[in-house]
Design a protein around this motif. Sequence first.
Motif, PDB file in Angstrom:
ATOM      1  N   VAL A   5     -37.317 -34.041 -49.779  1.00  8.05           N
ATOM      2  CA  VAL A   5     -36.003 -34.270 -49.200  1.00  8.05           C
ATOM      3  C   VAL A   5     -35.063 -34.819 -50.258  1.00  8.05           C
ATOM      4  O   VAL A   5     -35.288 -35.904 -50.797  1.00  8.05           O
ATOM      5  N   GLU A   6     -33.996 -34.062 -50.538  1.00 11.45           N
ATOM      6  CA  GLU A   6     -33.008 -34.483 -51.520  1.00 11.45           C
ATOM      7  C   GLU A   6     -31.924 -35.332 -50.873  1.00 11.45           C
ATOM      8  O   GLU A   6     -31.610 -35.173 -49.690  1.00 11.45           O
ATOM      9  N   SER A   7     -31.331 -36.197 -51.673  1.00  7.71           N
ATOM     10  CA  SER A   7     -30.204 -36.998 -51.233  1.00  7.71           C
ATOM     11  C   SER A   7     -29.375 -37.378 -52.457  1.00  7.71           C
ATOM     12  O   SER A   7     -29.801 -37.181 -53.582  1.00  7.71           O
ATOM     13  N   GLY A   8     -28.206 -37.924 -52.226  1.00  8.31           N
ATOM     14  CA  GLY A   8     -27.370 -38.400 -53.317  1.00  8.31           C
ATOM     15  C   GLY A   8     -26.232 -37.485 -53.702  1.00  8.31           C
ATOM     16  O   GLY A   8     -25.413 -37.842 -54.559  1.00  8.31           O
ATOM     17  N   GLY A   9     -26.155 -36.319 -53.103  1.00  7.07           N
ATOM     18  CA  GLY A   9     -25.065 -35.420 -53.404  1.00  7.07           C
ATOM     19  C   GLY A   9     -23.757 -35.936 -52.839  1.00  7.07           C
ATOM     20  O   GLY A   9     -23.723 -36.878 -52.046  1.00  7.07           O
ATOM     21  N   GLY A  10     -22.671 -35.311 -53.260  1.00  5.17           N
ATOM     22  CA  GLY A  10     -21.361 -35.722 -52.788  1.00  5.17           C
ATOM     23  C   GLY A  10     -20.266 -35.054 -53.578  1.00  5.17           C
ATOM     24  O   GLY A  10     -20.512 -34.114 -54.333  1.00  5.17           O
ATOM     25  N   SER A  11     -19.058 -35.543 -53.402  1.00  4.91           N
ATOM     26  CA  SER A  11     -17.888 -35.004 -54.092  1.00  4.91           C
ATOM     27  C   SER A  11     -17.374 -36.013 -55.108  1.00  4.91           C
ATOM     28  O   SER A  11     -17.161 -37.185 -54.783  1.00  4.91           O
TER      29      SER A  11
END
Length: 122
Positions: A5-11
């Motif tokens: 499970v990936e996390s930490g992405g954003g704009s």
Amino acid sequence: QVQLVESGGGSVQAVGALRLSCAASGRIFSSYAMGWFCQAPGKEREFAAAISWSGGSKYYADSVKGRFTISRDNAKVTVYLQLNSLKPEDTAVYYCAAALALASSQRNYAYWGQGTQVTVSS
């Protein structure tokens, strides 16, 4: 079955930074190497970075070398991708995956996460 499970992405704006995380759950072998891949809009998924199970060996695509850093914390069963000096062309969905050995080919990776979106504006 191993789940990632990936996390930490954003704009973020150009030259900004993000740290992506990929947490493993279920059964995972200590010998697994981990990789990060990215898929930009309208393009095929491409290799970004990989790390051996011990963290002693790393491999980067030319497009990210010097800007991205892959690392892992086996105690937390987590792999990270530090994204620095981000460019608009880095905009993509980023996926983590597990393989039996350090590799850049997608066919070597048996387990994949769902991806996390990274958007970089000018």
